[in-house]
Design a protein around this motif. Sequence first.
Motif, short mmCIF file in Angstrom:
data_model
loop_
_atom_site.label_atom_id
_atom_site.label_comp_id
_atom_site.label_asym_id
_atom_site.label_seq_id
_atom_site.Cartn_x
_atom_site.Cartn_y
_atom_site.Cartn_z
N THR A 12 44.94 -5.72 -17.83
CA THR A 12 44.58 -5.96 -19.23
C THR A 12 43.38 -5.11 -19.64
OG1 THR A 12 43.19 -7.85 -18.59
CG2 THR A 12 45.46 -8.32 -19.20
N GLY A 13 42.56 -4.74 -18.67
CA GLY A 13 41.45 -3.84 -18.96
C GLY A 13 41.95 -2.48 -19.43
N ALA A 14 43.09 -2.05 -18.90
CA ALA A 14 43.66 -0.78 -19.33
C ALA A 14 44.12 -0.85 -20.78
CB ALA A 14 44.83 -0.41 -18.42
N LEU A 15 44.72 -1.97 -21.16
CA LEU A 15 45.12 -2.13 -22.57
C LEU A 15 43.90 -2.11 -23.48
CD1 LEU A 15 47.94 -4.84 -22.40
CD2 LEU A 15 48.18 -2.40 -22.88
N LEU A 16 42.84 -2.78 -23.06
CA LEU A 16 41.62 -2.79 -23.86
C LEU A 16 41.04 -1.38 -23.97
CD1 LEU A 16 39.36 -4.32 -25.35
CD2 LEU A 16 38.27 -4.69 -23.13
N GLY A 17 41.04 -0.66 -22.86
CA GLY A 17 40.54 0.72 -22.88
C GLY A 17 41.33 1.60 -23.82
N PHE A 73 31.18 9.31 -20.85
CA PHE A 73 30.17 8.73 -19.98
C PHE A 73 30.27 7.21 -19.95
CE2 PHE A 73 27.86 12.80 -19.99
CZ PHE A 73 27.49 12.85 -18.65
N ILE A 74 30.62 6.59 -21.08
CA ILE A 74 30.78 5.13 -21.10
C ILE A 74 31.92 4.73 -20.16
CG2 ILE A 74 31.49 3.17 -22.52
CD1 ILE A 74 30.04 4.57 -24.88
N GLY A 75 33.05 5.42 -20.29
CA GLY A 75 34.16 5.14 -19.38
C GLY A 75 33.79 5.39 -17.93
N GLY A 76 33.08 6.49 -17.69
CA GLY A 76 32.66 6.82 -16.33
C GLY A 76 31.69 5.80 -15.76
N ALA A 77 30.79 5.30 -16.61
CA ALA A 77 29.81 4.31 -16.14
C ALA A 77 30.49 3.01 -15.74
CB ALA A 77 28.77 4.06 -17.23
N VAL A 124 39.64 4.99 -20.33
CA VAL A 124 38.69 5.67 -21.23
C VAL A 124 38.28 7.01 -20.64
CG1 VAL A 124 36.43 5.53 -22.33
CG2 VAL A 124 37.88 3.49 -22.20
N LEU A 125 38.00 7.03 -19.35
CA LEU A 125 37.64 8.28 -18.69
C LEU A 125 38.79 9.27 -18.77
CD1 LEU A 125 35.27 9.45 -17.02
CD2 LEU A 125 36.38 8.54 -14.98
N GLY A 126 40.02 8.79 -18.56
CA GLY A 126 41.18 9.68 -18.61
C GLY A 126 41.41 10.27 -19.99
N VAL A 127 41.24 9.46 -21.04
CA VAL A 127 41.44 9.96 -22.41
C VAL A 127 40.54 11.16 -22.68
CG1 VAL A 127 41.03 9.43 -24.85
CG2 VAL A 127 42.26 7.80 -23.41
N PHE A 128 39.27 11.05 -22.30
CA PHE A 128 38.32 12.10 -22.69
C PHE A 128 38.23 13.25 -21.70
CE2 PHE A 128 37.09 8.41 -25.23
CZ PHE A 128 37.11 9.00 -26.48
N THR A 129 38.53 13.02 -20.44
CA THR A 129 38.59 14.16 -19.53
C THR A 129 39.78 15.06 -19.89
OG1 THR A 129 39.81 12.83 -17.90
CG2 THR A 129 37.44 13.05 -17.58
#
Length: 413
Positions: free
Chosen positions: A264-269, A287-291, A325-330
């Motif tokens: 469910t965290g993935a859906l939220l992300g 950076f937020i996703g990475g943190a 989130v990290l995947g979207v922006f990388t």
Amino acid sequence: MRGILRSPDFRRLWLADGLSQVGNRIDFLVIPLLATTTLAASVAEVSLLRTLSTLPYLLLGLQAGAWCDRMRNRPVLITADLARAALIGSVPLAALFGSLTLGHLYVVVLLAGGFTVFFNVAHQTYLPNLVERGELPAANARLQTNLSVAAIAGPGLGGLIVQVIGSAGAMAVDALTYLWSAAWLHRIRTPEARPEPAERNLRREIAEGLRMVLRHPILRAITVHSAVSSLFQSMFMAVSVVFMVRDLRLTPFMIGLIGTLSLTGALLGSAVARRLGARFGAARALFIGGAVYSVSFLPNAFATPGWGLAWYIAGGIASSFGIIVLGVFTVSFRQAITPHELLGRVSSVSQTVVFGVAPLGSLLGGFIAELTTTRVTLYVCGVGILAASVILVASPLRRMRDLPLAEGTVKND
């Protein structure tokens, strides 16, 4: 994020991607289940199925990037879908005539894995042809949503189909998802320019992609961070089920339930990634996703039976959120930075490195667990992923706010 779906051609790509993702997730469950129940395969034989499905990334990953840069990508996507439909469709046909063998499954997963490599590389290369640079985060967020939904719904859907019509029938349904995906891709109308003819030298072309990744500080940082993270995450995945069964004393039902809750965290992300980028800028959202990702694996090692399971569930939700989130922006940074004629090769370098270290991580995780305990291995994974965040912090991304405006330029604070 609804705005990006107003583009008819992106919407068709999004639907095609969603169908392919669901098909992949059904494959992931049904093929081992078919081997176990119908063909009475051993644990080692089922494990070999998993290995063969990812082996094409090591064998073809770099070459696929060079080949995808030589040609238009939409035909590659359609061909990959049609080929996977034919391969997967051959399984229920063989079962119907009583001729299905384990060797048949091995050939199917190996060849289908090869076409999946081409699909994934061409997919990332094709997206900038349909959307503007500034729309890349929103588009990638939508595509990451497909990944999240498929991860949550695919196994359950596959299990339900198996329950109703059997494993072979589920493979037939799976083949249809690839055909449907190809039909949506065929309806895309945005013209795609054919790459300019040039002298072809596969070794030189692959080297150009590698040099682009190694010499560009941002591409190098996100690729190395992804590889190191993949190593420790693979270690975690190799021992996590054993930890849940032996240390946490969970039933298979509870293990599945915790996995679903974690995703469910993935859906939220997926839902908030675009908003994070709009509010804070693409670099800061990365950076937020990475943190969140970097601190999410340590709580797993604190888990205990009973209420202590909350640590494991919290870690799973946080890690799946951070990964998305990290995947979207990388991916968005990679697409914005890389010249279009190199994008296939740069994407394939990243995928080859990430998937290439995964088997090593699995072996290393099992080795550490044998020498110590599974809990100690989880601590090592958590600390390793946390330490990997230094790679991003030390990169030029820390001085940036948004995606590059043009080749070689960035918007700074």
